[in-house]
Write a protein that holds these residues in place. Structure first.
Motif, PDB file in Angstrom:
ATOM      1  N   UNK A  80      -4.351   0.249  10.250  1.00 20.67           N
ATOM      2  CA  UNK A  80      -3.892   1.581  10.662  1.00 20.67           C
ATOM      3  C   UNK A  80      -2.474   1.847  10.160  1.00 20.67           C
ATOM      4  N   UNK A  81      -1.698   0.787   9.904  1.00 17.07           N
ATOM      5  CA  UNK A  81      -0.332   0.942   9.404  1.00 17.07           C
ATOM      6  C   UNK A  81      -0.276   1.025   7.886  1.00 17.07           C
ATOM      7  N   UNK A  82      -1.394   0.782   7.207  1.00 19.55           N
ATOM      8  CA  UNK A  82      -1.429   0.816   5.751  1.00 19.55           C
ATOM      9  C   UNK A  82      -1.725   2.230   5.257  1.00 19.55           C
ATOM     10  N   UNK A  83      -1.428   2.465   3.984  1.00 23.18           N
ATOM     11  CA  UNK A  83      -1.844   3.705   3.337  1.00 23.18           C
ATOM     12  C   UNK A  83      -3.309   3.525   2.961  1.00 23.18           C
ATOM     13  N   UNK A  84      -4.188   4.222   3.665  1.00 26.11           N
ATOM     14  CA  UNK A  84      -5.627   4.042   3.455  1.00 26.11           C
ATOM     15  C   UNK A  84      -6.104   4.657   2.142  1.00 26.11           C
ATOM     16  N   UNK A  85      -5.233   5.370   1.431  1.00 26.63           N
ATOM     17  CA  UNK A  85      -5.567   5.837   0.084  1.00 26.63           C
ATOM     18  C   UNK A  85      -5.392   4.723  -0.943  1.00 26.63           C
ATOM     19  N   UNK A  86      -4.774   3.621  -0.517  1.00 21.60           N
ATOM     20  CA  UNK A  86      -4.434   2.539  -1.451  1.00 21.60           C
ATOM     21  C   UNK A  86      -5.042   1.210  -1.033  1.00 21.60           C
ATOM     22  N   UNK A 143      -3.759   0.528  -5.998  1.00 23.04           N
ATOM     23  CA  UNK A 143      -4.702  -0.121  -5.093  1.00 23.04           C
ATOM     24  C   UNK A 143      -4.186  -1.509  -4.743  1.00 23.04           C
ATOM     25  N   UNK A 144      -4.365  -1.914  -3.492  1.00 21.16           N
ATOM     26  CA  UNK A 144      -4.108  -3.292  -3.083  1.00 21.16           C
ATOM     27  C   UNK A 144      -5.314  -3.735  -2.268  1.00 21.16           C
ATOM     28  N   UNK A 169       0.816  -1.216   0.000  1.00 20.50           N
ATOM     29  CA  UNK A 169       0.000   0.000   0.000  1.00 20.50           C
ATOM     30  C   UNK A 169       0.849   1.266   0.000  1.00 20.50           C
ATOM     31  N   UNK A 170       2.090   1.168   0.459  1.00 23.30           N
ATOM     32  CA  UNK A 170       2.946   2.346   0.550  1.00 23.30           C
ATOM     33  C   UNK A 170       3.827   2.543  -0.685  1.00 23.30           C
TER      34      UNK A 170
END
Length: 313
Positions: free
Chosen positions: A125-131, A110-111, A103-104
């Motif tokens: 919470x550790x992921x990029x929530x835009x992805x 997108x993943x 995700x970063x």
């Protein structure tokens, strides 16, 4: 509009040595490794309560690590990834770790993973929530509605994009209606037509009241000789790197790890008579469903939701 609308990331510069034709090219990758175990025993699923031996789990983890390394290294493509495990992936740490890591990456738009949402979701919470996003399915009889809704609420709190679905069996209708009433209206509830089940006009209408797009699922789509994005801008990848047009066409067209997939990508017509699974027919060009789900094809979120003028249940 859908919850947490996120535009695609801007195209990144190609890596050194990449061919000009590759710069900015987009590719959706559907990955399915050896994992086949699941913690649920749904009667409509052939992988219910299947237990993978330790050696298979080790092989699945190694295969996923190799795939994640390939994604990280393939910076000359705009990539989107959908994990479609036969079993439940998010109960395994390596799928959660891969989701966060991928995700970063700046060249990953997108993943997504298909999941029964049995596992806790705080790791996102550790992921990029835009992805990162989830394609979730509610299985009545396997989990209480309240427990499932609590997971959904946490996803909303975290700002994670997600869709929710059910299998359209008659015995699921009451639960599906209750689920729809309890979910935020901004969350899309999709319904998959049950394999082998014939829907009367009344039954189809009842499910369409929950999912206005149910009509796309209820009847198989003629696909023979029709143009499809599969094999051109979408591919299926197995744990050993074998690349196929999609999960439903068995003939290999290359391998991810020897680079032969690159030359294999080209416009193609489908060689199957019918296509009856969303992850397949969403790529059929004549249906135009990539426009319907623009920005949310892999997580199954329509571009416009709620549908304007849709009656309240």
């Amino acid at each position: 509009m859908p919850l947490h609308v996120v535009p695609p990331r801007a195209a990144q510069p190609a890596c050194s040595g990449a061919g000009a034709a590759d710069v900015g090219a987009e590719l959706a990758v559907l990955y399915r490794g050896p994992l086949a175990s699941c913690n649920y025993d749904c009667p409509y699923c052939p992988f219910a309560k299947r237990v993978d031996p330790p050696e298979l789990l080790r092989a699945d983890r190694a295969a996923l690590d190799r795939f994640a390394d390939w994604v990280a290294a393939t910076t000359d493509r705009r990539l989107s990834v959908l994990f479609t495990p036969w079993g439940e992936g998010l109960t395994r740490s390596w799928y959660r770790d891969a989701m966060v890591t991928l995700s970063h990456l700046p060249h990953v738009d997108r993943v997504v993973i298909q999941t029964n949402l049995a596992a806790r979701v705080d790791w996102l919470a550790d992921a990029d929530r835009a992805t990162a996003a989830l394609w979730t399915t509610y299985h009545p009889g396997q989990v209480t509605r309240d427990r499932f809704l609590a997971r959904c609420a946490r996803l909303s709190e975290l700002g994670v994009r997600y869709s929710v679905g059910v299998v359209g069996l008659p015995e699921h209708l009451a639960e599906a209606r209750a689920l729809r009433a309890a979910l935020p209206e901004t969350v899309y509830l999709w319904v998959n037509a049950a394999d082998g089940h014939h829907y009367t006009a009344g039954q189809e209408a009842a499910w369409t009241a929950l999912d206005p797009l149910f009509g796309w699922s209820v009847r198989p789509h003629p696909s023979l000789d029709r143009p499809c994005h599969a094999g051109e801008t979408a591919i299926s990848v197995a744990g050993d790197g074998t690349v196929r047009r999609c999960h439903f066409r068995p003939a290999p067209i290359g391998n991810l790890y020897d680079g032969s997939w690159r030359a294999a990508l080209k416009p193609r017509a489908c060689d199957a008579a019918l296509c009856d699974c969303h992850i397949g027919y969403v790529h059929l060009k004549p249906l135009g469903l990539r426009d319907v789900f623009a920005g949310g094809v892999l997580e199954r979120i329509p571009a416009i939701w709620p549908v304007p003028g849709q009656p309240e249940l």
